[in-house]
Design a protein around this motif. Sequence first.
Motif, mmCIF file in Angstrom:
data_model
loop_
_atom_site.group_PDB
_atom_site.id
_atom_site.type_symbol
_atom_site.label_atom_id
_atom_site.label_comp_id
_atom_site.label_asym_id
_atom_site.label_seq_id
_atom_site.Cartn_x
_atom_site.Cartn_y
_atom_site.Cartn_z
ATOM 1 N N ARG A 79 -12.337 71.915 17.000
ATOM 2 C CA ARG A 79 -11.095 72.285 17.690
ATOM 3 C C ARG A 79 -10.840 71.390 18.903
ATOM 4 O O ARG A 79 -9.723 70.886 19.091
ATOM 5 C CB ARG A 79 -11.162 73.754 18.100
ATOM 6 C CG ARG A 79 -9.901 74.265 18.793
ATOM 7 C CD ARG A 79 -9.927 75.784 18.858
ATOM 8 N NE ARG A 79 -11.245 76.264 19.237
ATOM 9 C CZ ARG A 79 -11.783 77.407 18.795
ATOM 10 N NH1 ARG A 79 -11.103 78.178 17.964
ATOM 11 N NH2 ARG A 79 -12.979 77.785 19.193
ATOM 12 N N ARG A 83 -7.660 68.711 19.301
ATOM 13 C CA ARG A 83 -6.660 68.862 20.367
ATOM 14 C C ARG A 83 -6.589 67.621 21.246
ATOM 15 O O ARG A 83 -5.542 67.308 21.803
ATOM 16 C CB ARG A 83 -6.980 70.100 21.203
ATOM 17 C CG ARG A 83 -6.603 71.392 20.479
ATOM 18 C CD ARG A 83 -6.745 72.616 21.339
ATOM 19 N NE ARG A 83 -6.222 73.776 20.635
ATOM 20 C CZ ARG A 83 -6.771 74.982 20.675
ATOM 21 N NH1 ARG A 83 -7.861 75.192 21.390
ATOM 22 N NH2 ARG A 83 -6.229 75.977 20.003
ATOM 23 N N ARG A 86 -4.469 64.055 18.630
ATOM 24 C CA ARG A 86 -3.431 64.707 17.835
ATOM 25 C C ARG A 86 -3.016 63.922 16.597
ATOM 26 O O ARG A 86 -2.267 64.431 15.761
ATOM 27 C CB ARG A 86 -2.212 64.975 18.721
ATOM 28 C CG ARG A 86 -2.445 66.067 19.767
ATOM 29 C CD ARG A 86 -2.563 67.435 19.120
ATOM 30 N NE ARG A 86 -2.745 68.507 20.103
ATOM 31 C CZ ARG A 86 -2.670 69.797 19.820
ATOM 32 N NH1 ARG A 86 -2.410 70.185 18.583
ATOM 33 N NH2 ARG A 86 -2.875 70.701 20.757
ATOM 34 N N VAL A 113 -6.324 78.245 15.770
ATOM 35 C CA VAL A 113 -5.922 76.856 15.506
ATOM 36 C C VAL A 113 -4.487 76.753 14.983
ATOM 37 O O VAL A 113 -4.122 75.757 14.356
ATOM 38 C CB VAL A 113 -6.899 76.169 14.517
ATOM 39 C CG1 VAL A 113 -8.257 75.981 15.148
ATOM 40 C CG2 VAL A 113 -7.003 76.954 13.208
ATOM 41 N N ASP A 115 -1.917 76.062 16.550
ATOM 42 C CA ASP A 115 -1.274 74.892 17.151
ATOM 43 C C ASP A 115 -1.709 73.599 16.478
ATOM 44 O O ASP A 115 -1.100 72.546 16.688
ATOM 45 C CB ASP A 115 -1.584 74.822 18.644
ATOM 46 C CG ASP A 115 -3.073 74.638 18.930
ATOM 47 O OD1 ASP A 115 -3.872 75.436 18.399
ATOM 48 O OD2 ASP A 115 -3.428 73.711 19.671
ATOM 49 N N LEU A 116 -2.752 73.675 15.648
ATOM 50 C CA LEU A 116 -3.279 72.475 14.986
ATOM 51 C C LEU A 116 -2.813 72.362 13.532
ATOM 52 O O LEU A 116 -3.295 71.486 12.805
ATOM 53 C CB LEU A 116 -4.810 72.482 15.029
ATOM 54 C CG LEU A 116 -5.435 72.500 16.431
ATOM 55 C CD1 LEU A 116 -6.958 72.584 16.326
ATOM 56 C CD2 LEU A 116 -5.032 71.273 17.220
#
Length: 247
Positions: A79, A83, A86, A113, A115-116
């Motif tokens: 993770r 982040r 990107r 995750v 946002d990933l």
Amino acid sequence: MATRSEDVVSGLEQGEFHLEYMPIVSLATGDCVAAEALIRWKKDGQAVSPAVFIPEIEGTPAIGLLTYWLVEQVAVELRAWLRAHRDFHISINVPPELFGRGGLQYAAHHAGVKDLYPQFVLEMTERGSPDRISLEGLRSARRLGLGIAIDDVEADGLSLVLLARTKLDYIKLDKSVVDQIASEGLIDQTKEEIRRVAATGHPTVVAEGIEHEVQVKKLMELGVQWGQGWFFSKSLPVDAFLVFLQK
């Protein structure tokens, strides 16, 4: 006697599984641009090949539990790296029957995750046969920003040009195709299909099982963008993989 499915569930509870990461490299620059997360199982001190146990648990609840564990483990291990980088992508293998059932989204949400999503690539085998719910799941995954890849594409399989029209993000050429390219065993029509798809730039063409420099040269001549295999690195546990990335 316990079934293989029960063994897998027990193995998850006992912490017998771990992940290794296979680097995926840009053939043009040599940079590591992505990785494929691979499940490894050591039972009673002996490694159990995924080629053996994965087919035996397909269609059972164990395949879902194992896939959700994989998502959570990737989140724990990578993770922070994802982040901080990107433009880096991580691929996970997902059985077609899991698409559209909501479990993957829940696992990703639970692992923190969401946002990933744009950095995750869901790989399905070309031999898979998604049902109606699974196909809707694919469309939903794309709306969320997840990448979609078709894995294990063989020279005698589906037309690459037709595959490229299905709004995939990645097409992964099977090792058998890479071997034939180096030995000049690949027919001209297939070479031309690879060249045509790669020239469009989307989907990205990824070659698996690269072992020799001559294979890299032949693939680059066809315009293949990315590759993975022992020529670059074997699959690595997370600590070794992060060292590899730093290099």
